[in-house]
Scaffold this motif. Structure first.
Motif, mmCIF file in Angstrom:
data_model
loop_
_atom_site.group_PDB
_atom_site.id
_atom_site.type_symbol
_atom_site.label_atom_id
_atom_site.label_comp_id
_atom_site.label_asym_id
_atom_site.label_seq_id
_atom_site.Cartn_x
_atom_site.Cartn_y
_atom_site.Cartn_z
ATOM 1 N N ALA A 225 13.553 1.426 -1.652
ATOM 2 C CA ALA A 225 12.762 0.200 -1.787
ATOM 3 C C ALA A 225 11.390 0.366 -1.139
ATOM 4 O O ALA A 225 10.372 -0.081 -1.691
ATOM 5 C CB ALA A 225 13.509 -0.973 -1.160
ATOM 6 N N TRP A 226 11.341 1.023 0.011
ATOM 7 C CA TRP A 226 10.047 1.266 0.648
ATOM 8 C C TRP A 226 9.201 2.222 -0.174
ATOM 9 O O TRP A 226 7.984 2.080 -0.265
ATOM 10 C CB TRP A 226 10.247 1.799 2.064
ATOM 11 N N LEU A 227 9.848 3.215 -0.768
ATOM 12 C CA LEU A 227 9.111 4.132 -1.644
ATOM 13 C C LEU A 227 8.555 3.385 -2.853
ATOM 14 O O LEU A 227 7.395 3.586 -3.254
ATOM 15 C CB LEU A 227 10.036 5.260 -2.096
ATOM 16 N N GLY A 228 9.372 2.522 -3.450
ATOM 17 C CA GLY A 228 8.895 1.722 -4.576
ATOM 18 C C GLY A 228 7.780 0.773 -4.173
ATOM 19 O O GLY A 228 6.857 0.513 -4.958
ATOM 20 N N LEU A 229 7.842 0.267 -2.921
ATOM 21 C CA LEU A 229 6.779 -0.619 -2.432
ATOM 22 C C LEU A 229 5.446 0.116 -2.363
ATOM 23 O O LEU A 229 4.402 -0.422 -2.748
ATOM 24 C CB LEU A 229 7.161 -1.165 -1.057
ATOM 25 N N VAL A 230 5.481 1.347 -1.851
ATOM 26 C CA VAL A 230 4.248 2.138 -1.757
ATOM 27 C C VAL A 230 3.652 2.345 -3.146
ATOM 28 O O VAL A 230 2.448 2.146 -3.362
ATOM 29 C CB VAL A 230 4.522 3.490 -1.077
ATOM 30 N N VAL A 231 4.493 2.732 -4.105
ATOM 31 C CA VAL A 231 4.009 2.954 -5.473
ATOM 32 C C VAL A 231 3.470 1.653 -6.061
ATOM 33 O O VAL A 231 2.411 1.636 -6.710
ATOM 34 C CB VAL A 231 5.140 3.522 -6.352
ATOM 35 N N ALA A 232 4.179 0.541 -5.820
ATOM 36 C CA ALA A 232 3.772 -0.745 -6.399
ATOM 37 C C ALA A 232 2.436 -1.219 -5.829
ATOM 38 O O ALA A 232 1.590 -1.741 -6.566
ATOM 39 C CB ALA A 232 4.859 -1.791 -6.132
ATOM 40 N N GLU A 233 2.238 -1.028 -4.528
ATOM 41 C CA GLU A 233 1.001 -1.508 -3.920
ATOM 42 C C GLU A 233 -0.170 -0.558 -4.153
ATOM 43 O O GLU A 233 -1.322 -0.975 -4.113
ATOM 44 C CB GLU A 233 1.224 -1.728 -2.426
ATOM 45 N N LEU A 234 0.129 0.699 -4.377
ATOM 46 C CA LEU A 234 -0.955 1.635 -4.678
ATOM 47 C C LEU A 234 -1.422 1.531 -6.121
ATOM 48 O O LEU A 234 -2.542 1.916 -6.449
ATOM 49 C CB LEU A 234 -0.509 3.075 -4.376
ATOM 50 N N MET A 235 -0.531 1.031 -7.015
ATOM 51 C CA MET A 235 -0.905 1.004 -8.434
ATOM 52 C C MET A 235 -1.879 -0.136 -8.726
ATOM 53 O O MET A 235 -2.541 -0.143 -9.750
ATOM 54 C CB MET A 235 0.345 0.852 -9.312
ATOM 55 N N GLY A 236 -1.997 -1.102 -7.853
ATOM 56 C CA GLY A 236 -2.942 -2.189 -8.083
ATOM 57 C C GLY A 236 -2.535 -3.413 -7.303
ATOM 58 O O GLY A 236 -1.603 -4.110 -7.698
ATOM 59 N N SER A 237 -3.229 -3.666 -6.170
ATOM 60 C CA SER A 237 -2.863 -4.789 -5.339
ATOM 61 C C SER A 237 -4.084 -5.219 -4.534
ATOM 62 O O SER A 237 -4.986 -4.415 -4.262
ATOM 63 C CB SER A 237 -1.711 -4.423 -4.399
ATOM 64 N N SER A 238 -4.114 -6.471 -4.154
ATOM 65 C CA SER A 238 -5.212 -6.984 -3.337
ATOM 66 C C SER A 238 -4.765 -7.342 -1.931
ATOM 67 O O SER A 238 -5.556 -7.858 -1.141
ATOM 68 C CB SER A 238 -5.822 -8.224 -4.008
ATOM 69 N N GLU A 239 -3.509 -7.081 -1.612
ATOM 70 C CA GLU A 239 -2.967 -7.336 -0.279
ATOM 71 C C GLU A 239 -1.703 -6.523 -0.086
ATOM 72 O O GLU A 239 -1.071 -6.071 -1.040
ATOM 73 C CB GLU A 239 -2.682 -8.843 -0.095
ATOM 74 N N GLY A 240 -1.353 -6.325 1.169
ATOM 75 C CA GLY A 240 -0.207 -5.492 1.508
ATOM 76 C C GLY A 240 -0.650 -4.227 2.230
ATOM 77 O O GLY A 240 -1.828 -3.865 2.238
ATOM 78 N N VAL A 241 0.311 -3.542 2.850
ATOM 79 C CA VAL A 241 -0.001 -2.330 3.607
ATOM 80 C C VAL A 241 -0.508 -1.226 2.672
ATOM 81 O O VAL A 241 -1.403 -0.458 3.032
ATOM 82 C CB VAL A 241 1.235 -1.859 4.395
ATOM 83 N N GLY A 242 0.054 -1.134 1.467
ATOM 84 C CA GLY A 242 -0.424 -0.153 0.506
ATOM 85 C C GLY A 242 -1.874 -0.399 0.119
ATOM 86 O O GLY A 242 -2.672 0.548 -0.002
ATOM 87 N N TYR A 243 -2.226 -1.663 -0.069
ATOM 88 C CA TYR A 243 -3.627 -1.997 -0.361
ATOM 89 C C TYR A 243 -4.509 -1.640 0.827
ATOM 90 O O TYR A 243 -5.643 -1.143 0.647
ATOM 91 C CB TYR A 243 -3.756 -3.482 -0.685
ATOM 92 N N LEU A 244 -4.026 -1.878 2.040
ATOM 93 C CA LEU A 244 -4.780 -1.527 3.244
ATOM 94 C C LEU A 244 -5.090 -0.032 3.278
ATOM 95 O O LEU A 244 -6.208 0.379 3.622
ATOM 96 C CB LEU A 244 -3.980 -1.934 4.482
ATOM 97 N N ILE A 245 -4.114 0.787 2.905
ATOM 98 C CA ILE A 245 -4.307 2.237 2.876
ATOM 99 C C ILE A 245 -5.334 2.621 1.811
ATOM 100 O O ILE A 245 -6.240 3.436 2.059
ATOM 101 C CB ILE A 245 -2.961 2.942 2.627
ATOM 102 N N MET A 246 -5.209 2.051 0.608
ATOM 103 C CA MET A 246 -6.131 2.386 -0.471
ATOM 104 C C MET A 246 -7.556 1.946 -0.142
ATOM 105 O O MET A 246 -8.528 2.672 -0.408
ATOM 106 C CB MET A 246 -5.667 1.736 -1.776
ATOM 107 N N ASP A 247 -7.708 0.763 0.435
ATOM 108 C CA ASP A 247 -9.030 0.260 0.789
ATOM 109 C C ASP A 247 -9.670 1.134 1.866
ATOM 110 O O ASP A 247 -10.870 1.439 1.802
ATOM 111 C CB ASP A 247 -8.907 -1.188 1.279
ATOM 112 N N ALA A 248 -8.867 1.569 2.839
ATOM 113 C CA ALA A 248 -9.395 2.444 3.894
ATOM 114 C C ALA A 248 -9.759 3.811 3.337
ATOM 115 O O ALA A 248 -10.721 4.439 3.791
ATOM 116 C CB ALA A 248 -8.367 2.577 5.014
ATOM 117 N N ARG A 249 -9.016 4.294 2.358
ATOM 118 C CA ARG A 249 -9.329 5.599 1.767
ATOM 119 C C ARG A 249 -10.680 5.584 1.066
ATOM 120 O O ARG A 249 -11.443 6.561 1.127
ATOM 121 C CB ARG A 249 -8.221 5.992 0.785
ATOM 122 N N GLN A 250 -10.994 4.474 0.387
ATOM 123 C CA GLN A 250 -12.263 4.391 -0.325
ATOM 124 C C GLN A 250 -13.457 4.451 0.619
ATOM 125 O O GLN A 250 -14.528 4.951 0.249
ATOM 126 C CB GLN A 250 -12.307 3.102 -1.139
#
Length: 291
Positions: A225-250
């Motif tokens: 479930a955590w692995l799926g969360l990472v994939v889900a938030e990295l594929m397109g999100s405006s909030e969440g820890v995955g979005y935080l990672i993607m925004d910081a990477r940019q």
């Protein structure tokens, strides 16, 4: 009189030796009980040796300039970035959203996986109908179905929860199915002797025997479930820890990227430890090899 005194002394000695022998198990039990608490502390200390060494070497390598701060920030810089996010409240907001997504997806996928595993485990007819298709779908990677989920359901919360549920479904399904089918057939002979009804066989025989596999499936489903969360938030999100990672990477904020990774690791470890706690409570009857 001397013979009588000798008899009394020998009887007293025998009584004393008997008492000492009887007390030995208690003394030994106390002696064994003491090292257990200290042994747990030693185990915790041993478990901290490797990560502490890695952190010290990592910090020294950064301070000596062996690695670039952009590529690999020091643990102190990561801690400062985490404290800034905590002070602003941004970290808690993203973490709350990610946990709610993961929990919803896990409950949905895990519940369906548990029910499907029970149905397939108890019925060969259901197995021949359902299991081949499920096993075929199980081999499809998350990233392969992500574009389809986006096309079908968009970038909203529904597609993210479904992607998490897909990951949580299969581990619990497989382990529940295997746990039921691995129940010793001799136990059913005992159940027939005791004249157990079908319901009693399921609730007092099959499910307790399959519980270790089911709890293992819960642990694996939480990780998926955590692995799926990472994939889900990295594929397109405006909030969440995955979005935080993607925004910081940019913006090349590598320290914040590491903060997100550490959060995923800590929360994942916490959920796994919670399931292990219930394993110890519910599976006390098992006599396992402890290494």
């Amino acid at each position: 009189m001397s013979n009588q005194a000798e008899g009394y002394s020998s009887a007293a000695a025998a009584t004393a030796s008997t008492a000492a022998t009887a007390a030995r198990p208690t003394i030994k039990a106390r002696e064994k009980a003491k090292p257990r608490s200290s042994a747990k502390g030693i185990v915790w200390l041993k478990g901290l040796i490797l990560p502490s060494t890695v952190l010290v070497v990592w910090q020294l390598a950064g301070e000596l300039g062996w690695v670039s701060e952009t590529m690999l920030p020091t643990p102190w810089q990561i801690l400062l970035a985490a404290s800034e996010l905590l002070a602003s409240g941004e970290l808690f907001g993203h973490l709350q959203i990610s946990i709610s997504r993961a929990a919803t997806g896990f409950l949905l996928g895990g519940a369906i996986g548990l029910l499907a595993g029970l149905a397939v485990g108890f019925s060969q007819r259901v197995e021949t109908t359902l299991d081949p298709s499920v096993q075929m779908l199980r081999t499809i990677p998350h990233l392969a179905v992500t574009p389809l989920f986006i096309l079908w359901f968009g970038f909203g919360e529904f597609s993210k929860v479904l992607l998490i549920a897909k990951g949580a479904f299969f581990p619990l399904y497989v382990n529940t199915f295997l746990g039921i089918r691995n129940v010793d057939a001799k136990l059913f002979d005992v159940a027939r002797v005791l004249q157990f009804s079908k319901w009693k066989q399921i609730t007092q025989l099959v499910l307790p025997a399959a519980l270790p596999n089911i709890l293992l499936g819960v642990r694996l489903s939480l990780g998926a479930a955590w692995l799926g969360l990472v994939v889900a938030e990295l594929m397109g999100s405006s909030e969440g820890v995955g979005y935080l990672i993607m925004d910081a990477r940019q913006f090349s904020q590598t320290a914040i990227v590491f903060v997100g990774i550490v959060i995923f690791a800590l929360v994942g470890k916490a959920t796994d430890s919670l399931v292990r706690f219930f394993e110890k409570r519910w599976l006390k009857w098992r006599d396992n090899f402890n290494g």
